[in-house]
Each structure stands twice: as C-alpha cells, then as structure tokens.
Design a protein around this motif. Structure first.
Motif, PDB file in Angstrom:
ATOM      1  N   MET A  70       0.834  -1.205   0.000  1.00 10.77           N
ATOM      2  CA  MET A  70       0.000   0.000   0.000  1.00 10.77           C
ATOM      3  C   MET A  70       0.876   1.266   0.000  1.00 10.77           C
ATOM      4  SD  MET A  70      -3.492  -0.076   2.244  1.00 10.77           S
ATOM      5  CE  MET A  70      -3.747  -1.842   1.987  1.00 10.77           C
ATOM      6  N   HIS A  71       0.367   2.343  -0.615  1.00  7.26           N
ATOM      7  CA  HIS A  71       1.129   3.589  -0.709  1.00  7.26           C
ATOM      8  C   HIS A  71       2.471   3.403  -1.393  1.00  7.26           C
ATOM      9  CE1 HIS A  71      -2.064   5.381   1.411  1.00  7.26           C
ATOM     10  NE2 HIS A  71      -1.796   4.836   2.576  1.00  7.26           N
TER      11      HIS A  71
ATOM     12  N   ALA B 218       0.044   2.555 -10.581  1.00  9.95           N
ATOM     13  CA  ALA B 218      -0.467   1.347  -9.932  1.00  9.95           C
ATOM     14  C   ALA B 218      -1.084   0.404 -10.965  1.00  9.95           C
ATOM     15  CB  ALA B 218      -1.488   1.711  -8.853  1.00  9.95           C
ATOM     16  N   SER B 219      -1.856   0.947 -11.900  1.00 10.82           N
ATOM     17  CA  SER B 219      -2.455   0.116 -12.948  1.00 10.82           C
ATOM     18  C   SER B 219      -1.377  -0.483 -13.845  1.00 10.82           C
ATOM     19  CB  SER B 219      -3.412   0.940 -13.811  1.00 10.82           C
ATOM     20  OG  SER B 219      -4.470   1.433 -13.038  1.00 10.82           O
TER      21      SER B 219
ATOM     22  N   ALA C 212      -6.492  -1.369  -9.119  1.00 10.07           N
ATOM     23  CA  ALA C 212      -5.063  -1.321  -8.779  1.00 10.07           C
ATOM     24  C   ALA C 212      -4.741  -0.015  -8.049  1.00 10.07           C
ATOM     25  CB  ALA C 212      -4.214  -1.468 -10.034  1.00 10.07           C
ATOM     26  N   SER C 213      -5.278   1.092  -8.528  1.00 11.60           N
ATOM     27  CA  SER C 213      -5.038   2.391  -7.870  1.00 11.60           C
ATOM     28  C   SER C 213      -5.660   2.415  -6.481  1.00 11.60           C
ATOM     29  CB  SER C 213      -5.633   3.534  -8.691  1.00 11.60           C
ATOM     30  OG  SER C 213      -5.022   3.591  -9.955  1.00 11.60           O
TER      31      SER C 213
ATOM     32  N   ALA D 101      -6.146  -0.138  -4.627  1.00 18.22           N
ATOM     33  CA  ALA D 101      -5.377  -1.044  -3.765  1.00 18.22           C
ATOM     34  C   ALA D 101      -4.097  -0.402  -3.258  1.00 18.22           C
ATOM     35  CB  ALA D 101      -5.047  -2.329  -4.521  1.00 18.22           C
ATOM     36  N   ASP D 102      -3.690   0.722  -3.872  1.00 16.12           N
ATOM     37  CA  ASP D 102      -2.524   1.454  -3.358  1.00 16.12           C
ATOM     38  C   ASP D 102      -2.921   2.331  -2.162  1.00 16.12           C
ATOM     39  OD1 ASP D 102       0.233   1.981  -3.518  1.00 16.12           O
ATOM     40  OD2 ASP D 102      -0.113   3.849  -4.621  1.00 16.12           O
ATOM     41  N   GLU D 103      -4.225   2.438  -1.908  1.00 18.26           N
ATOM     42  CA  GLU D 103      -4.722   3.265  -0.802  1.00 18.26           C
ATOM     43  C   GLU D 103      -5.441   2.457   0.272  1.00 18.26           C
ATOM     44  OE1 GLU D 103      -4.268   6.507  -0.396  1.00 18.26           O
ATOM     45  OE2 GLU D 103      -3.525   7.142  -2.367  1.00 18.26           O
ATOM     46  N   ALA D 104      -5.980   1.298  -0.105  1.00 16.89           N
ATOM     47  CA  ALA D 104      -6.795   0.520   0.836  1.00 16.89           C
ATOM     48  C   ALA D 104      -6.846  -0.933   0.377  1.00 16.89           C
ATOM     49  CB  ALA D 104      -8.219   1.093   0.895  1.00 16.89           C
TER      50      ALA D 104
END
Lengths: 405, 405
Positions: free
Chosen positions: A1-2, A153-154, B153-154, B156-159
């Motif tokens: 994450m992040h 991310a994608s 995917a985006s 999942a980078d936050e939650a």
C-alpha cells in the motif's frame, strides 16, 4: 500500500496552501470570457489578462474555431451517438481523427481528455501488446505529468515499474542495457517548463529499441512544422517505437485529447486501443469539440499557424528580455518565477490580479515544498504592452530579477 | 502482477469476437444522425433505428438541448478557460454544477466523463478522506462497470480491495461485521441489466455505517422523481455515507459525467475532490456540453420529463409483452436477448441491421464466454410500430422466445 500514491498525506500537506490561495481570492475565479485571454470576474466585474493560459497560440477564442464548434453540434443534431464509439460514431468523429492523422502523419485516435489518453495508453503499452507481446520495463521520469504518474499502480499490474530522476539519460541507458524491453514515459515539454532530452532518447531508441511514450500536451501546436510539437519535429516522422499523447484542449484550441499510436495505417494498434479499455466505454469528444478539432486541424496547415508561432516566439523573447528566469532562452512559452514561500507567492499573485493580471501560484504537490512561485504561460495573442506592463509590475512588486536555482 | 487485470490475455480472448463483429459489418458504423435514435450509414446511405441507444428518454436529440449546446459555446466565446477549472472557470461551469446540485439535492461536481468520475472518486474514498481518515475496506461487486473495476489497482494502493459475487448482500454484511470501515462499489442499475439490492444495502448502511458508491449512469433521468435515479429515489435524500457517480452523456442527453459528493453544502468534500487528483488537471465538460447540461437540468424539473419516463415505461411494457427475457417486468429499459454462440449473435445482429434495426452484440469481456447476445435499450422516442416490427423480426430470425437462465 502507498507504493505510488498517498492521497491523504498529499492532501494534508497541500491543504494549507490551497486554503491560503482560497483566502487570497486566487482559487476558483468564476469568469466570463472577453476574448484573447482576457476575463471578467463575475462577482465584481473586475477585468484581467490571464498570464497562465495554456492556449499558447490564442486558438481557444479563434472565431473560426468557436463557430465550428457551435456548427458541429447543429450539423449532427446531437452531442454524441449514444452508443459506444467503437460501435457507432458520427462522421465528424471519423473526420476529426482523419484530419489529425493526416496533419501529423500518424494514426490518431481521440479521447475525452489528455488524461484519458494516458489511461488508455499506459496499461496497454505495459501489457506488451505494442512490444512483441513482451511486457516492457516501464520507466517513468520523476517529473512526468500527474496524469501519467496516476497510472503507475495500474501499469504495475501489467509490468514492472521504475521511476528515475528527471531527464536522467544515463540511468535510462543502464536499464536499456539490462532489460530486453524498456518503455520510457515522459513529457516532451514539461508543464512546469523545460523539455525532455529528445535527441538523446532517440539515440537510445536506435541503439536499444527503447519504446518512447511522450505527453506532448504543452508542445503540440506551439512548436514545429504545422504545430507537430517537439517530439515529432525531432523525429521528422513518427516510428512504431514511439507513442505520443496530447491534449487538443490546450494549444490546439479545441476539446479532448489524442493518441498518436504510430505511423499512418497502424490499423492493428488502432484496433487494439479501441477494443481494450477506456475507449470501449462511452466517452468521447462531443460534436462541438469535434467541430473545433477539424477547424483547428485545417488552420494548422495554413500560414496563419506559422505566423502565430512567430508572434508567440516574439512575445517569449520580449518577456525574457525583461524578466530573467531559469528557463530564459529555452524557446518554450512556459516560465516559472520562483518566489520560495507559499504565502509570499499567493500574496504576489493577489496583488498582480488587483492590477489586472492573473498568474497561477504553483506549489506542492506540483513542485517541491518551499519552492513555490508563479507559472507563466506566454501567448501569441498578448500585446507587447501587456507583457511590458506585467513585467514592470513583477519588478515593482519586488520579485528579484535573478532567480535562485 | 495481474492481480486485477491481464490486458494481453483479455485481448487474445476477445479479439476473435471483435474480428467476427467487424467482418459482419457490425463494428465502427460511421453515421449521420437523423434524430430520434435513427441513423444513416455514410458508406451506403442505409438507414436504421438504434435499438441499443442509452439515450433512454431521447434527450440526445432534443431540439432545446442541442440548441443550448451550440449557444453555450457562442455565449462564452470559447470551449474552455484554458486554465485548470479549480483556478478559473466559466460562469456556465458553475451554473451547470449549481443546477445539478439543486435538481438532485446534492453537492455535484462535473467531470469530463463518467469514467473520469470513477477515477476521481474511488481512490479518494479509498484514502479514507471521506470516512473519518480511516481507509475503508473497498468491496467491489463482481459486475461493477469496467470504469470502476479499472480503478482497482489504484484503489489497492490506498486501501484493501475485495471483490464479491454479484449482489451478494450476505457476503457484504459479513465484511461489515468484521471491518471497522467498509465501502461498497456497485452500479445502481447495471449496464447489462438488473439493479443493485438498494433497500438491503441501505439497511447495512444504517446498521454498520457502510459507505456506498454507486454508478448510476444507466439510471439517472430514466428513473425517479425529476430523474434522480434508482438510488436517490430509494434514499429520498442523499446522505453523507453515499456517493453517486453518473454520466450526463446517457439518459441526461448532454456531455460528461458528475459526482454527487454528498448532501447540499458538502463544501469540505467538494474542496477535497477538486484539490486532489484528476479534477486538478485540465479536463472538464466544454461549454457546449455545459449548455446542454443546464438545459437538460431545467427540463428535468418539468412535466415533460415525467411524460417521457411514462412513454419509456409504456415502450418497455410493449416490448416485454412481445419478447420474453430474463429481465422482463423489472421496470428497467435494458434487455438482454441471450443467443449463446458469439457467431450466431453477430449474424443475427447483421441480419437485423439489414432490415433496419441496429442491436449491439455483446460478449466477453462484457459478459461471460459462450453467453453472447444482444443488448437492447428501449427509448421513450421509439414508436410502437418500431418496437412491434423489431420484436417480430427477432422472432422471424429465429430467436427462441424463452431465454435460458
């Protein structure tokens, strides 16, 4: 994450600056257009010149293009076909893409915006469908535009992602040496000024087969023969290892965005782009925007465009002769006047607006913290008197003539 | 890698179907508009009725809306302000958002498309900025629209991201029981037909504080008082645990998309949305689209809208009385006529087009493999004669009256 973004953290940092901007009356100005980059604030009738308009050639208020937009809706009798564009599209959508393809010697497909062009393009390239079915290492320039970065991310769900320092050709070459397929994602001309090292990148392309993806939103129309932009001007002719995305809403003076998928007749790529992802869904440039795209493309073939480019260059030179910035003399219309503190920047912008000139205060996350300043964009349709008055106001309001690096 | 998407694999599977569609002349029909969902194919002048148009009320060719679009460009003298909307926007952009906010009793912000609305909304919600700064578990319905799924995917980078079976309220409730914050992402009305179990979802919201995100692209205008759609009609009034995204380009008959961020006056959320992400960049509905949005919003307040909704309902009933499908009687205008084989589906569509009726052949990845069929969308501006002739053609061309489950 992040791994790629942290929206809550970015919001916490930038919120204070936005609040300062808002309090200074520099956020969400609601206006009427007066033509030639001039606006009237609706709340009090205050008139001002926009010194941060990305309509570099002034085409956004070109009477022929504006009229073509209105006519474009009435001619088709609707804003869209109410079915996905890959199934049923209006003649004007085909005409707009044919005009763009022909004008720039490419296979062009249009999108609802340049950001959507990024959304279409980057995951597709990452999937390997444009590189012999081998997913390339996706290398992003650290300063690539937000709409490119936002796709990381994608993209990482399709390929490995690496971010390198700004314009770091050496690091890129090292990656080319050690990976069978590499795609590099960058702006041709950066929205905060400066450009990619295009000749060096083309050298890497020749040597290693490097795939290049450029956002040319700030370069199309403004630069090059028929406004083909910095990248195509250097290339002469697009090749099948280069994809360009651009806005048709900035220099081009119309609406939406476009992807130059490859050389003329790249039908397989066109089909791939249309069939897989956002272009399948129901978003496209409406018929007003298409009317404007067609009219603007036709104007790009005329001597009027070259004249506007020369007028823009003269205005850039005039500004550079009066205000020294880091980017002076680079031939591009984007200038960054660094101030440093966010508050001082916003106060300066507010004072300039009072005197009739709007300039965008820019700060984190657009640029690093503590390096705030004004982003200026010169236009062909600014008068010498406007540029001189603005430059004098910048001096009067105590901006140092020489900017720190 | 390939946790959420595998573009190359999807492309391999769907390419054959698209090629069949293309060979049958059912791909990329280039047309002129004739009004009321009728088109003329430019290649040969063949005229046909679009039986798969998502302009459910026929507003896409409503003379007042089309004229307002053309007037919208000329009134502002430009398609856009050539500066990010959060800095300088035209009065028509504010007017369009005010009209939408007022019409639906929400805080509305507009976007270049419904897909862009998804791009703005989902990562923001995942960041926790709308849920007391705690990132919620992001639960997607398996059948949520592509433009929602494409954000996984985006997100999942936050939650954390979970996908559950279609309309699986039980699974969702279990997640609500075991997680402090949960957000559920679904279509209000699904683009392939059917709807979310809205009352049950509201029950979970009441019990667990479930945050709800609905794509109402196929429901706004078509359903509910003043066309407020299935979700707002059930809610009565939007609450601060519900966000709706929608298209303004489908039933609404204009351009672009919108986000209903919360109740009237949700200024903090509006600021958060504007300042963080795609709304910062230079994409917005152009002034033609805005003119149409304003005119359509005004029309939504009149009895004409209710009349069009009733006419649509009568057409749906007429169709249902002639063609039995799985969705018959559900009160929605979307019907799926399952055929099974992709080739048979495309051949049927081509035969129908020859006889003057366009119907979209739908297959993987829009629905599962081997379950191909025609997606029909009834409209208020279809005549009874058109519906009857089309239904008879469907029978004549040998589609079984009863569809397999």
């Amino acid at each position: 994450m992040h791994t790629y973004m942290n929206i809550a953290k970015s919001a916490r940092i930038s919120d204070d600056f936005w609040n300062v901007t808002d309090q200074a009356g520099m956020f969400d100005l609601v206006v009427a257009g007066l033509g030639d980059g001039r606006h009237r604030r609706l709340s009090d009738g205050h008139e001002f010149v926009n010194m941060s308009s990305y309509s570099y050639l002034g085409l956004d208020t070109h009477p022929q293009i504006v009229q073509a937009a209105a006519d474009g809706v009435l001619a088709e009798g609707s804003l869209n076909t109410s079915t996905s564009r890959m199934r049923i599209r209006f003649g004007s959508l085909r005409a707009a893409e044919d005009e763009l393809s022909d004008l720039f010697g490419v296979t062009a497909v249009t999108t609802a915006s340049c950001a959507v062009a990024s959304w279409v393009t980057l995951p597709l390239i990452a999937s390997g469908l444009f590189t012999e079915n081998i997913a390339p290492l996706m290398v992003f320039d650290k300063n690539a535009h937000f709409c490119l970065n936002a796709m990381k991310a994608s993209v990482a769900d399709e390929a490995e992602v690496v971010t390198i320092a700004h314009n770091d050709v050496e690091a890129l070459e090292e990656l080319c040496r050690t990976h069978p397929r590499v795609a590099y994602v960058a702006d041709g001309v950066y929205s905060t000024g400066g450009r990619a090292p295009i000749p060096e990148l083309l050298r890497l392309q020749e040597r290693y087969g490097l795939f290049l993806v450029f956002d040319e939103a700030h370069s199309i129309s403004t630069l090059g023969t028929n406004g083909r932009g910095a990248v195509l001007e250097e290339l002469g002719q697009i090749n099948d290892r280069t994809v360009v995305i651009t806005s048709l809403n900035k220099g081009f003076g119309a609406s939406g965005g476009a992807i130059f998928l490859g050389p003329t007749g790249s039908q397989a790529r066109y089909d791939t782009a249309i069939r897989n992802g956002p272009l399948m869904w129901s978003q496209r440039i409406n018929t007003a925007g298409l009317g404007a795209v067609i009219a603007s493309a036709q104007l790009h073939r005329t001597d009027e465009l070259a004249q506007l480019q020369r007028r823009l260059q003269a205005n850039v030179d005039l500004f550079d002769s009066m205000v020294q910035t880091d980017l002076s003399g680079d031939g591009l219309p984007i200038r960054f006047v660094q101030v440093g503190s966010e508050t001082a920047t916003v106060n300066l912008a507010a004072a300039l607006l009072d005197r009739g000139y709007y300039a965008s205060p820019i700060f984190f996350p657009i640029i690093g913290r503590g390096r705030a300043g004004l982003r200026l964009m010169l236009r062909a349709n600014m008068s010498a008197a406007q540029i001189e008055e603005f430059a004098n106001l910048l001096k009067e309001l105590n901006v140092p003539a020489e900017q720190p690096a």
